[in-house]
Design an enzyme around this catalytic site. Sequence first.
Site, PDB file in Angstrom:
ATOM      1  N   ASP A  15      -6.282  -2.183   1.854  1.00 46.15           N
ATOM      2  CA  ASP A  15      -6.523  -2.759   3.183  1.00 46.15           C
ATOM      3  C   ASP A  15      -8.031  -2.827   3.443  1.00 46.15           C
ATOM      4  O   ASP A  15      -8.731  -3.523   2.715  1.00 46.15           O
ATOM      5  CB  ASP A  15      -5.734  -1.939   4.219  1.00 46.15           C
ATOM      6  CG  ASP A  15      -5.536  -2.672   5.520  1.00 46.15           C
ATOM      7  OD1 ASP A  15      -6.422  -3.424   5.921  1.00 46.15           O
ATOM      8  OD2 ASP A  15      -4.491  -2.481   6.179  1.00 46.15           O
ATOM      9  N   GLU A  37       2.316 -11.823  10.745  1.00 46.04           N
ATOM     10  CA  GLU A  37       3.386 -11.080  10.061  1.00 46.04           C
ATOM     11  C   GLU A  37       4.624 -10.972  10.948  1.00 46.04           C
ATOM     12  O   GLU A  37       4.508 -10.848  12.166  1.00 46.04           O
ATOM     13  CB  GLU A  37       2.889  -9.662   9.732  1.00 46.04           C
ATOM     14  CG  GLU A  37       1.727  -9.623   8.755  1.00 46.04           C
ATOM     15  CD  GLU A  37       1.115  -8.241   8.651  1.00 46.04           C
ATOM     16  OE1 GLU A  37       0.737  -7.676   9.700  1.00 46.04           O
ATOM     17  OE2 GLU A  37       1.011  -7.719   7.533  1.00 46.04           O
TER      18      GLU A  37
HETATM   19  O1  LIG Z   1      -4.556  -4.137   9.067  1.00 47.27           O
HETATM   20  C1  LIG Z   1      -4.506  -5.246   8.536  1.00 47.27           C
HETATM   21  O2  LIG Z   1      -5.349  -5.665   7.805  1.00 47.27           O
HETATM   22  C2  LIG Z   1      -3.318  -6.128   8.789  1.00 47.27           C
HETATM   23  O3  LIG Z   1      -3.551  -6.886   9.915  1.00 47.27           O
HETATM   24  C3  LIG Z   1      -2.085  -5.285   8.883  1.00 47.27           C
HETATM   25  O4  LIG Z   1      -1.046  -5.971   9.364  1.00 47.27           O
HETATM   26  C4  LIG Z   1      -1.793  -4.561   7.548  1.00 47.27           C
HETATM   27  O5  LIG Z   1      -2.927  -4.379   6.817  1.00 47.27           O
HETATM   28  C5  LIG Z   1      -0.779  -5.197   6.658  1.00 47.27           C
HETATM   29  O6  LIG Z   1       0.436  -5.279   7.263  1.00 47.27           O
HETATM   30  C6  LIG Z   1      -0.594  -4.463   5.362  1.00 47.27           C
HETATM   31  O7  LIG Z   1      -0.963  -5.245   4.347  1.00 47.27           O
HETATM   32 ZN   LIG Z   2      -6.964  -4.637   7.283  1.00 45.02          ZN
END
Ligand SMILES: O=C(O)[C@H](O)[C@@H](O)[C@H](O)[C@H](O)CO
Ligand SMILES: [Zn+2]
Length: 291
Positions: free
Chosen positions: A204, A121
């Site tokens: 998540d 990201e």
């Molecule tokens: O924790 C995770 O799984 C990712 O590695 C994170 O970077 C965030 O979840 C993401 O940015 C939100 O979708």
């Molecule tokens: Zn995650």
Amino acid sequence: MSSIKIECVLRENCRCGESPVWEEASNSLLFVDIPAKKVCQWDSLSKRVQRVAVDGPVSSVALRQLGGYVATIGTKFCALNWEDQSVFVLAMVDKDKTNNRFNDGKVDPAGRYFAGTMAEETAPAVLERHQGSLYALFPDHNVKKYFDQVDISNGLDWSLDHKIFYYIDSLSYSVDAFDYDLQTGQIANRRIVYKMEKEEQIPDGMCIDAEGKLWVACYNGGRVIRLDPETGKRLQTVKLPVDKTTSCCFGGKDYSEMYVTCARDGMDAEGLLRQPDAGGIFKVMWSLGGK
Ligand SMILES: O=C(O)[C@H](O)[C@@H](O)[C@H](O)[C@H](O)CO
Ligand SMILES: [Zn+2]
């Protein structure tokens, strides 16, 4: 209704805390801080933390039957020896995608380490899309690729009878299910079991409870939600005092408590002032009477 208590048990200031795993044998919680490249073990009795630095973004950790741990580091499935802090590479994926890394991972009841990848990201949830895939490292160290075109491979778990695999690709804003064959590790028949509501934000990490209901950490939503995968209904919302809740697992005595990880990355100075425990480890406790 039962009452809930929420406590920040460790102010770890994780940039992106993830992959909470309860280690019964040591009464401790394992977790990672992905961009900080560290695996941590918090002893719930002594309250002490041990941290092991690794050489790449470490996105998940799991217990190994032989002792020690396995972890996904960069695009590698690795064995992690906690005693001497050494890392041994077991397999590598996405060799043609140099900007990729693993994200969430978990071991199935037959010892297969499932983990998916994503493009790195540039900011939370900002990344080149469709670069990820879902993989599993089998006990014989062979790697199976299940599918590609994943945006942010995230939460995963299995139903109590092991016949369903639950999976989250965050940017689909849904929780999905597949039929699961524990004998072979095959998945089939993908379908949506829950669509996130707007204020729930980004799905998540995820875990399943003793009643077969799913708990999903809502990134930017500051909550974990309990879902009935059979009806597709949300059963409960537990709000936390931090917005970037990333994942959850059960642990503690009789697995009666829940641990929640969260992130600091992506928060501005004002947000950090309002939420000083961002990046900490939270414990959710239910009073007698259950959930
Ligand atoms: O924790 C995770 O799984 C990712 O590695 C994170 O970077 C965030 O979840 C993401 O940015 C939100 O979708
Ligand atoms: Zn995650």
